[in-house]
Enzyme design. Structure first.
Site, PDB file in Angstrom:
ATOM      1  N   GLN A   1       5.119  85.013  -5.924  1.00 28.79           N
ATOM      2  CA  GLN A   1       5.251  83.817  -4.998  1.00 28.79           C
ATOM      3  C   GLN A   1       6.998  83.273  -4.690  1.00 28.79           C
ATOM      4  O   GLN A   1       7.333  83.054  -3.627  1.00 28.79           O
ATOM      5  CB  GLN A   1       4.679  82.692  -5.286  1.00 28.79           C
ATOM      6  CG  GLN A   1       4.396  81.647  -4.107  1.00 28.79           C
ATOM      7  CD  GLN A   1       3.297  80.841  -4.590  1.00 28.79           C
ATOM      8  OE1 GLN A   1       3.514  80.247  -5.697  1.00 28.79           O
ATOM      9  NE2 GLN A   1       2.143  80.565  -3.670  1.00 28.79           N
TER      10      GLN A   1
ATOM     11  N   GLU B   1      36.096  79.889  14.648  1.00 29.14           N
ATOM     12  CA  GLU B   1      35.811  79.448  15.794  1.00 29.14           C
ATOM     13  C   GLU B   1      35.453  77.959  15.507  1.00 29.14           C
ATOM     14  O   GLU B   1      34.097  77.301  16.238  1.00 29.14           O
ATOM     15  CB  GLU B   1      34.897  80.112  16.373  1.00 29.14           C
ATOM     16  CG  GLU B   1      35.740  81.417  16.867  1.00 29.14           C
ATOM     17  CD  GLU B   1      35.152  82.317  18.091  1.00 29.14           C
ATOM     18  OE1 GLU B   1      34.469  81.683  19.197  1.00 29.14           O
ATOM     19  OE2 GLU B   1      35.291  83.479  18.010  1.00 29.14           O
TER      20      GLU B   1
ATOM     21  N   ILE C   1      44.864  85.913  13.245  1.00 32.31           N
ATOM     22  CA  ILE C   1      44.369  86.466  14.596  1.00 32.31           C
ATOM     23  C   ILE C   1      43.811  87.626  14.688  1.00 32.31           C
ATOM     24  O   ILE C   1      44.249  88.767  14.451  1.00 32.31           O
ATOM     25  CB  ILE C   1      45.745  86.563  15.719  1.00 32.31           C
ATOM     26  CG1 ILE C   1      46.610  85.013  15.632  1.00 32.31           C
ATOM     27  CG2 ILE C   1      45.273  86.793  16.946  1.00 32.31           C
ATOM     28  CD1 ILE C   1      45.658  83.953  15.800  1.00 32.31           C
TER      29      ILE C   1
HETATM   30  N1  CAA Z   1      35.237  71.341  27.320  1.00 33.45           N
HETATM   31  C1  CAA Z   1      36.227  70.851  27.939  1.00 33.45           C
HETATM   32  N2  CAA Z   1      36.826  69.777  27.741  1.00 33.45           N
HETATM   33  C2  CAA Z   1      37.213  69.399  26.346  1.00 33.45           C
HETATM   34  C3  CAA Z   1      36.231  70.024  25.420  1.00 33.45           C
HETATM   35  C4  CAA Z   1      35.170  70.933  25.660  1.00 33.45           C
HETATM   36  N3  CAA Z   1      34.441  71.486  24.958  1.00 33.45           N
HETATM   37  N4  CAA Z   1      36.492  69.429  24.158  1.00 33.45           N
HETATM   38  C5  CAA Z   1      37.481  68.447  24.455  1.00 33.45           C
HETATM   39  N5  CAA Z   1      37.677  68.425  25.780  1.00 33.45           N
HETATM   40  C6  CAA Z   1      38.870  67.825  26.451  1.00 33.45           C
HETATM   41  C7  CAA Z   1      38.550  66.307  26.198  1.00 33.45           C
HETATM   42  O1  CAA Z   1      37.665  65.926  27.324  1.00 33.45           O
HETATM   43  C8  CAA Z   1      39.854  65.716  26.267  1.00 33.45           C
HETATM   44  O2  CAA Z   1      40.314  65.669  27.640  1.00 33.45           O
HETATM   45  P1  CAA Z   1      41.532  64.368  28.242  1.00 33.45           P
HETATM   46  O3  CAA Z   1      42.641  64.614  27.692  1.00 33.45           O
HETATM   47  O4  CAA Z   1      41.421  64.744  29.795  1.00 33.45           O
HETATM   48  O5  CAA Z   1      40.637  63.013  28.138  1.00 33.45           O
HETATM   49  C9  CAA Z   1      40.571  66.747  25.464  1.00 33.45           C
HETATM   50  O6  CAA Z   1      39.933  67.927  25.682  1.00 33.45           O
HETATM   51  C10 CAA Z   1      41.075  66.342  24.203  1.00 33.45           C
HETATM   52  O7  CAA Z   1      39.644  66.078  23.328  1.00 33.45           O
HETATM   53  P2  CAA Z   1      39.597  65.318  22.146  1.00 33.45           P
HETATM   54  O8  CAA Z   1      40.290  64.105  22.135  1.00 33.45           O
HETATM   55  O9  CAA Z   1      38.018  65.405  21.786  1.00 33.45           O
HETATM   56  O10 CAA Z   1      40.411  66.373  21.325  1.00 33.45           O
HETATM   57  P3  CAA Z   1      40.569  66.159  19.608  1.00 33.45           P
HETATM   58  O11 CAA Z   1      41.811  66.419  19.123  1.00 33.45           O
HETATM   59  O12 CAA Z   1      39.647  64.710  19.062  1.00 33.45           O
HETATM   60  O13 CAA Z   1      39.660  67.657  18.996  1.00 33.45           O
HETATM   61  C11 CAA Z   1      37.811  68.905  18.428  1.00 33.45           C
HETATM   62  C12 CAA Z   1      38.330  67.922  19.352  1.00 33.45           C
HETATM   63  C13 CAA Z   1      36.496  69.143  18.767  1.00 33.45           C
HETATM   64  C14 CAA Z   1      37.840  68.390  16.690  1.00 33.45           C
HETATM   65  C15 CAA Z   1      38.629  70.068  18.459  1.00 33.45           C
HETATM   66  O14 CAA Z   1      39.996  70.036  18.050  1.00 33.45           O
HETATM   67  C16 CAA Z   1      38.138  71.450  18.014  1.00 33.45           C
HETATM   68  O15 CAA Z   1      37.380  71.983  18.602  1.00 33.45           O
HETATM   69  N6  CAA Z   1      38.969  71.913  16.832  1.00 33.45           N
HETATM   70  C17 CAA Z   1      38.511  73.118  16.315  1.00 33.45           C
HETATM   71  C18 CAA Z   1      39.348  74.403  16.656  1.00 33.45           C
HETATM   72  C19 CAA Z   1      38.790  75.595  16.537  1.00 33.45           C
HETATM   73  O16 CAA Z   1      37.650  75.915  16.784  1.00 33.45           O
HETATM   74  N7  CAA Z   1      39.616  76.852  15.887  1.00 33.45           N
HETATM   75  C20 CAA Z   1      39.263  77.932  15.794  1.00 33.45           C
HETATM   76  C21 CAA Z   1      40.204  78.751  15.940  1.00 33.45           C
HETATM   77  S1  CAA Z   1      39.982  80.406  17.240  1.00 33.45           S
HETATM   78  C22 CAA Z   1      39.135  81.240  16.056  1.00 33.45           C
HETATM   79  O17 CAA Z   1      38.639  80.998  14.993  1.00 33.45           O
HETATM   80  C23 CAA Z   1      38.965  82.625  16.901  1.00 33.45           C
HETATM   81  C24 CAA Z   1      38.831  83.853  15.826  1.00 33.45           C
HETATM   82  O18 CAA Z   1      39.939  84.566  15.295  1.00 33.45           O
HETATM   83  C25 CAA Z   1      37.343  84.300  15.507  1.00 33.45           C
END
Ligand code: CAA
Length: 379
Positions: free
Chosen positions: A278, A362, A156
Site C-alpha cells: 500500500q 521563468e 541564457i
Molecule cells: N502582462 C502585462 N503587463 C504586466 C504584467 C503582465 N503579466 N506583469 C506586470 N506588468 C506591467 C504592470 O502592469 C506595470 O505596468 P505600469 O508600469 O504601466 O504600471 C509594469 O509591468 C510593472 O509591473 P510590476 O509593478 O508588477 O513589476 P514588479 O517589479 O513588481 O515585478 C514580477 C513583478 C511579477 C515580480 C516580475 O518582476 C516577474 O515576473 N519576475 C520574474 C522574472 C522571471 O520570470 N525571470 C525569468 C527569466 S527568463 C527564463 O528563465 C527563461 C529561460 O531560460 C528558460
C-alpha cells in the site's frame, strides 16, 4: 463546458508522441550523459511544425494554438526534458515578435523561427537581476542609427545556438521597469560574444550560456516594440512561457509515473512485487491524481490564451502547481526505485535532476505566488 480535446488536438498529441518515442526517447539518456545538444532532432521538429505551433500560418507557423502546443510539449518532455526547454524557449522568443514586432521584423525573424530554420533565445536574466528584472543593468545607449550595448546576461537557454535573441536592456539610466527596452539581437553582431557555458545539475542536453556585450552595435530597426516597453514585453512573453514550463513539468511527471509503475510491478521484496504494498500504491496514486490536476490547470490557461482571454493568473497557477508537482513525482519515483533510482543506469535519476529547475526558471515558485496573490486580491 467541454473537457474533450478536438480531433485535431488528439492528432497533434499522437504525432508528437510518435516523434518523441522514435527520435528522442532512445537517445535522451546519452545526450544527457555526454551533454549533446540534439541539433538534428530539433531540425526535424521544425519540419513537423513543432517549433512554431502558436505562430499563425501566414508567418510560417502551424497556427494550432496553445492547447495543442501544450499537448505536444508534454510529449516531447516525457521523452527528453532538454529538448522540451529548447522548444519552449524558441516559443518564448517568437511570441514577442508576433505580438510586438513590425511587419518587417515578422517577415525577417518570425517566419524562420516558426519554420525551424532559425532558433531563438530570450535574454532577461543577469547576475543581479533574476526574480527582479527591474534591476537590469545591461545598458543600450541611443547613438542615432544604432544602440550601443554594454553588459552581460546569465543562464541564457539556447544562447550559444540562437540565430536571434530577444534582449532586454536598459535605455534609461534611472533604475525603473519603464527604462527597459527590447531588441532583436542577431548572431554575429559585432561586440556580442558567448561567455561561460554552464555546467548544470539537469537538462544537460540543453544549451545554457552567458552572453557578453562590449560596445555591441544593434541597428535601430532592431528595437522591438516601443522604447521603454521592454519590461512589459518580457512579462507578456513570460505569461505564455509559463504555460510551456507547466507543460514540460507535466511531461517529466508522467515519465516519473510510468517509470514508477513499471519498476514497482517487477521489483520483488518480501516475496512480492512492491506494487502490492500500500505504501507504494499511495505514492503512485498521489502522483497520478496530481498529474490530472496539473493537466487541467495547464490546459485551462492554454485555452484562455487561445480564446484571447487574460491568462496571467492561470499561467502562474499552472506553472506553480505543475512544477512543484513534478518535483514531488520525481521524489516519489526515486523513492520507489530505492537505491537503484540513485544510480545513473535508471531513467528516474535523470528525471529527478531535470525536474528541479522547473520551480526556478521563468519565475520561481515564490514569484508565481506573488503574481497569483496580486491577481486574486485585485479580483
Ligand atoms: N502582462 C502585462 N503587463 C504586466 C504584467 C503582465 N503579466 N506583469 C506586470 N506588468 C506591467 C504592470 O502592469 C506595470 O505596468 P505600469 O508600469 O504601466 O504600471 C509594469 O509591468 C510593472 O509591473 P510590476 O509593478 O508588477 O513589476 P514588479 O517589479 O513588481 O515585478 C514580477 C513583478 C511579477 C515580480 C516580475 O518582476 C516577474 O515576473 N519576475 C520574474 C522574472 C522571471 O520570470 N525571470 C525569468 C527569466 S527568463 C527564463 O528563465 C527563461 C529561460 O531560460 C528558460
Amino acid at each position: 463546458m467541454s473537457f474533450q480535446l478536438t480531433a485535431e488536438q488528439e492528432m497533434i498529441r499522437l504525432m508528437a508522441r510518435d516523434f518523441a518515442k522514435k527520435e528522442l526517447e532512445p537517445f535522451a539518456g546519452e545526450w544527457d550523459r555526454k551533454e549533446i545538444f540534439p541539433e538534428k532532432a530539433i531540425g526535424k521538429m521544425g519540419g513537423l511544425g513543432l517549433m512554431g505551433m502558436m505562430v499563425p500560418v501566414e508567418y510560417g507557423g502551424a497556427g494550432v494554438g496553445a492547447v495543442s502546443y501544450s499537448l505536444a510539449l508534454q510529449e516531447i518532455a516525457y521523452a527528453c526534458a532538454s529538448t522540451a526547454v529548447t522548444m519552449s524557449v524558441n516559443n518564448l522568443s517568437s511570441d514577442p515578435i508576433l505580438q510586438f514586432g513590425s511587419e518587417e521584423q515578422k517577415q525577417r525573424y518570425l517566419l524562420p523561427l516558426a519554420g525551424g530554420e532559425m532558433l531563438g533565445a530570450f535574454a532577461v536574466t543577469e547576475s543581479e537581476a533574476g526574480s527582479d528584472p527591474g534591476n537590469i543593468t545591461t545598458r543600450a545607449e541611443d547613438c542615432g542609427d544604432h544602440f550601443l550595448v554594454n553588459g552581460s546576461k546569465l543562464f541564457i537557454t539556447n544562447g550559444n545556438r540562437a540565430d536571434v535573441i530577444i534582449l532586454i536592456a536598459r535605455t534609461v539610466s534611472e533604475k525603473s521597469n519603464r527604462g527597459l527596452s527590447a531588441f532583436l539581437l542577431t548572431k554575429g553582431t559585432p561586440g556580442f560574444r558567448i561567455g561561460r557555458r554552464e555546467d548544470k545539475l539537469g537538462l544537460r542536453a540543453s544549451d545554457t550560456v552567458e552572453l557578453l556585450f562590449e560596445d555591441c552595435r544593434i541597428p535601430k530597426e532592431n528595437l522591438l516594440g516601443k522604447e521603454g516597453s521592454g519590461f512589459k514585453i518580457a512579462m507578456v512573453a513570460l505569461d505564455s512561457g509559463r504555460i510551456g514550463i507547466a507543460s514540460q513539468s507535466l511531461g517529466i511527471a508522467r515519465a516519473c509515473l510510468h517509470e514508477s509503475i513499471r519498476y514497482a510491478k517487477t521489483r520483488k521484496q518480501f516475496g512480492k512485487n512492491i506494487s502490492s504494498f500500500q505504501a507504494v500504491q499511495w505514492m503512485i496514486a498521489d502522483t497520478a491524481a496530481e498529474i490530472e490536476a496539473a493537466s487541467w490547470l495547464t490546459l485551462s490557461a492554454a485555452d484562455r490564451k487561445d480564446q484571447g482571454i487574460p491568462f496571467t493568473k492561470e499561467a502562474s497557477m499552472a506553472k506553480l502547481f505543475a512544477s512543484e508537482m513534478a518535483n514531488r513525482a520525481a521524489y516519489r519515483a526515486l523513492q520507489i526505485h530505492g537505491g537503484y533510482g540513485y544510480m545513473k543506469e535508471y531513467k528516474v535519476e535523470r528525471l529527478y535532476r531535470d525536474a528541479r529547475v522547473t520551480t526556478i526558471y521563468e519565475g520561481t515558485s515564490e514569484i508565481q505566488r506573488i503574481v497569483i496573490a496580486r491577481e486574486v486580491m485585485q479580483d
